[in-house]
Write a protein that holds these residues in place. Sequence first.
Motif, PDB file in Angstrom:
ATOM      1  N   SER A 169      -0.054   3.904  -8.870  1.00 14.69           N
ATOM      2  CA  SER A 169      -1.472   4.261  -8.746  1.00 14.69           C
ATOM      3  C   SER A 169      -2.301   3.083  -8.222  1.00 14.69           C
ATOM      4  CB  SER A 169      -1.991   4.734 -10.097  1.00 14.69           C
ATOM      5  OG  SER A 169      -3.323   5.142 -10.005  1.00 14.69           O
ATOM      6  N   THR A 201      -0.087   8.352  -5.287  1.00 15.32           N
ATOM      7  CA  THR A 201      -0.450   9.435  -6.199  1.00 15.32           C
ATOM      8  C   THR A 201       0.774   9.824  -7.012  1.00 15.32           C
ATOM      9  OG1 THR A 201      -2.063  10.255  -4.606  1.00 15.32           O
ATOM     10  CG2 THR A 201      -1.388  11.772  -6.356  1.00 15.32           C
ATOM     11  N   GLY A 242      -2.273   2.530  -4.584  1.00 15.12           N
ATOM     12  CA  GLY A 242      -2.859   3.578  -3.760  1.00 15.12           C
ATOM     13  C   GLY A 242      -2.056   4.857  -3.692  1.00 15.12           C
ATOM     14  N   ALA A 268       0.827  -1.198   0.000  1.00 19.18           N
ATOM     15  CA  ALA A 268       0.000   0.000   0.000  1.00 19.18           C
ATOM     16  C   ALA A 268       0.864   1.252   0.000  1.00 19.18           C
ATOM     17  CB  ALA A 268      -0.914   0.000   1.215  1.00 19.18           C
ATOM     18  N   ASP A 283      -0.777   4.222   0.170  1.00 16.98           N
ATOM     19  CA  ASP A 283      -1.745   5.244   0.567  1.00 16.98           C
ATOM     20  C   ASP A 283      -1.012   6.435   1.173  1.00 16.98           C
ATOM     21  OD1 ASP A 283      -3.588   3.357  -0.229  1.00 16.98           O
ATOM     22  OD2 ASP A 283      -4.069   2.721   1.807  1.00 16.98           O
TER      23      ASP A 283
END
Length: 180
Positions: free
Chosen positions: A30, A35, A33, A2, A4
């Motif tokens: 992406s 950007t 998670g 992850a 995030d």
Amino acid sequence: MALDDKTIAFLVGPEGIEQAELVQPWTAVSDAGGTPKLISKEQGTVQAFNHLTPADTFPVDVTLDAASADDYDALVLPGGVANGDQVRTFPEAVSLVKAFADAGKPIAVICHGGWVLIEAGVVDGRTLTSWPSLQTDYRNAGATWVDQEVVVDDGPFTLVSSRKPDDLEAFDREILKAFE
């Protein structure tokens, strides 16, 4: 894995980016998670290539003059001969790469993207791989060059490197681990 709340910078020149070396890691980030943000010299779009054939264009999110390593968790340097050669000629790009290294943030590089690492003076004592034509440049800059699918060097900052588009699956796997 992850990513995030992680923002990952992708630094490219205005043209000559090897499309697969931009798109596949971008998608991996992406999908995990994260950007991804595209940084380049000027606003507008950048032109990717499939080797020497023009491919898609991609919108620039942030210009080099507005980019700061403080705003990102990691950096990806896609390849492409023209891309790697262009990026290393932009003082702001060289400074940005040096700032990532100085901050101890992970950097991932594939193919010809590493020319800017050499220009930034951040490969001395490091082990990495690239497209074979860069091996002498890396060695002259004090690095150990090896011919492997992917190399992870956990020196003062994590440096993940691969040789070419065929290595992208291994590259993506290792950048996700490094960026976590």
